[in-house]
Scaffold this motif. Structure first.
Motif, PDB file in Angstrom:
ATOM      1  N   ASP A   1       0.983  -5.231   7.636  1.00 44.27           N
ATOM      2  CA  ASP A   1       2.424  -5.143   7.899  1.00 44.27           C
ATOM      3  C   ASP A   1       2.605  -4.745   9.365  1.00 44.27           C
ATOM      4  O   ASP A   1       1.632  -4.513  10.094  1.00 44.27           O
ATOM      5  CB  ASP A   1       3.105  -4.146   6.945  1.00 44.27           C
ATOM      6  N   ASP A   2       3.848  -4.694   9.809  1.00 51.68           N
ATOM      7  CA  ASP A   2       4.117  -4.423  11.229  1.00 51.68           C
ATOM      8  C   ASP A   2       3.544  -3.082  11.694  1.00 51.68           C
ATOM      9  O   ASP A   2       3.070  -2.946  12.819  1.00 51.68           O
ATOM     10  CB  ASP A   2       5.630  -4.464  11.494  1.00 51.68           C
ATOM     11  N   GLU A   3       3.600  -2.097  10.805  1.00 52.91           N
ATOM     12  CA  GLU A   3       3.113  -0.759  11.154  1.00 52.91           C
ATOM     13  C   GLU A   3       1.608  -0.790  11.445  1.00 52.91           C
ATOM     14  O   GLU A   3       1.123  -0.231  12.440  1.00 52.91           O
ATOM     15  CB  GLU A   3       3.398   0.188   9.976  1.00 52.91           C
TER      16      GLU A   3
END
Length: 334
Positions: A290-292
């Motif tokens: 995911d983006d994190e």
């Protein structure tokens, strides 16, 4: 045949070029003058052995069946000033990127980089001069003619370094073969175990407007490759010719920066000049991030090299990757 056996990137051949023909010791004989003067012709040149570049070849496999390359001798000269026929030169077709070494001296003797390029690997011996050449006002009937020069012989090592624009570098299982199969027309073997790729796989990446560039998936590197462990030296030899290197590090790696540094260190140990090439880092299998997580991985990576997140399965980031590689390969030279 298995992939392992039909990609041959090094071969040892015995070569012998032709001996020159002997000059003739002959005198013209006519009805009225049994010794009308010398008319012995020169001997013919021995055949050369010549390497020739062929863009349609990608392996040295065909030479496995020609381990002894023996060239023709030149014919002897004869009377009536007739020169002997030269031996017929032997051409050895090799893929572009082939280098020839002398086994005994280790000296590099030829490098083939272009289609149709020819290099004499071994010269044939010169033909000897006939006695007609030795006639002088004071010696009008020379009894002397030269023997032909001997040819040369010895073992040669032919080595192939793959000519590709981009070399894919990564540990086994980094996803190199999968990436290659998705962005090129190549059909490499893909399996989830180390060392699936035992020889370089070449593929053409179709870019926009009919343009393309060549990418090579090189055999998986392991720590210690520079000392010759595993497939080490065979693999590293092929990287030398690539203009840019694409480091592939899987998203599920325990330590992305460490993995990159190990790969970089292997290349530096082998040949520090490799680090002067353009280097791009691609994090493969990124569909699981995911983006994190992407932001966290980005912080780990060295800032001096561009990096992208890609997924061969979902095609994420592949267009951007092609764009970046194309820009690097076609940057104007300063």
């Amino acid at each position: 045949m298995s992939e392992k056996s039909n990609f041959v990137d090094q071969i040892r051949v015995f070569c012998r070029s032709g001996h020159g023909g002997a000059g003739s010791k002959h005198f013209m004989r006519t009805k009225f003058n049994p010794k009308a003067g010398p008319d012995g012709g020169d001997g013919g040149r021995g055949a050369h052995i010549i390497l020739r570049g062929n863009k349609n070849l990608w392996t040295l496999l065909h030479l496995r069946y020609h381990k002894n390359i023996l060239a023709e001798n030149g014919e002897s000269g004869s009377g009536n000033n007739s020169t002997g026929r030269s031996g017929k030169d032997i051409y050895i077709d090799v893929p572009l990127g082939t280098i020839a070494f002398d086994e005994e001296t280790g000296e590099k003797e030829a490098e083939i980089l272009e289609d149709g390029q020819e290099v004499i690997l071994m010269k044939g011996g010169r033909g000897g001069l006939g006695n007609a050449r030795f006639a002088t006002p004071t010696n009008q009937a020379p009894e002397h003619a030269q023997p032909g020069e001997p040819g040369a012989e010895g073992y040669k090592i032919l080595e192939l370094k793959v000519l590709a624009d981009v070399g894919l570098v990564g540990f086994p299982n980094a996803g190199k073969s999968t990436l290659l199969s998705v962005i090129t027309a190549a059909k490499p073997k893909i399996a989830d175990y180390a060392f699936t790729t035992l020889s370089p796989q070449l593929g053409m990446v179709e870019y926009r407007d009919g343009k393309s560039f060549c990418i090579a998936d090189l055999p998986g590197i392991i720590e210690g490759a520079a000392e010759g462990r595993g497939l080490g030296h065979r693999f590293l030899r092929h990287i030398e010719r690539n203009s840019a290197l694409l480091f592939l590090i899987p998203a599920d790696s325990k330590d992305h920066r460490k993995e990159f540094e190990i790969l970089l260190n292997e290349l530096e140990e082998y040949n520090p000049e490799l680090l002067e090439k353009d280097i791009v880092i691609a994090i493969s299998k990124s569909d699981m991030l995911d983006d994190e997580l992407k932001a966290a991985i980005s912080k780990e990576l060295p800032v001096e090299y561009p990096h992208l997140f890609i997924s061969s399965v979902t095609q994420q980031g592949l267009k951007e990757l092609k764009d970046l590689l194309w820009q690097i390969l076609n940057r104007p030279v300063d």
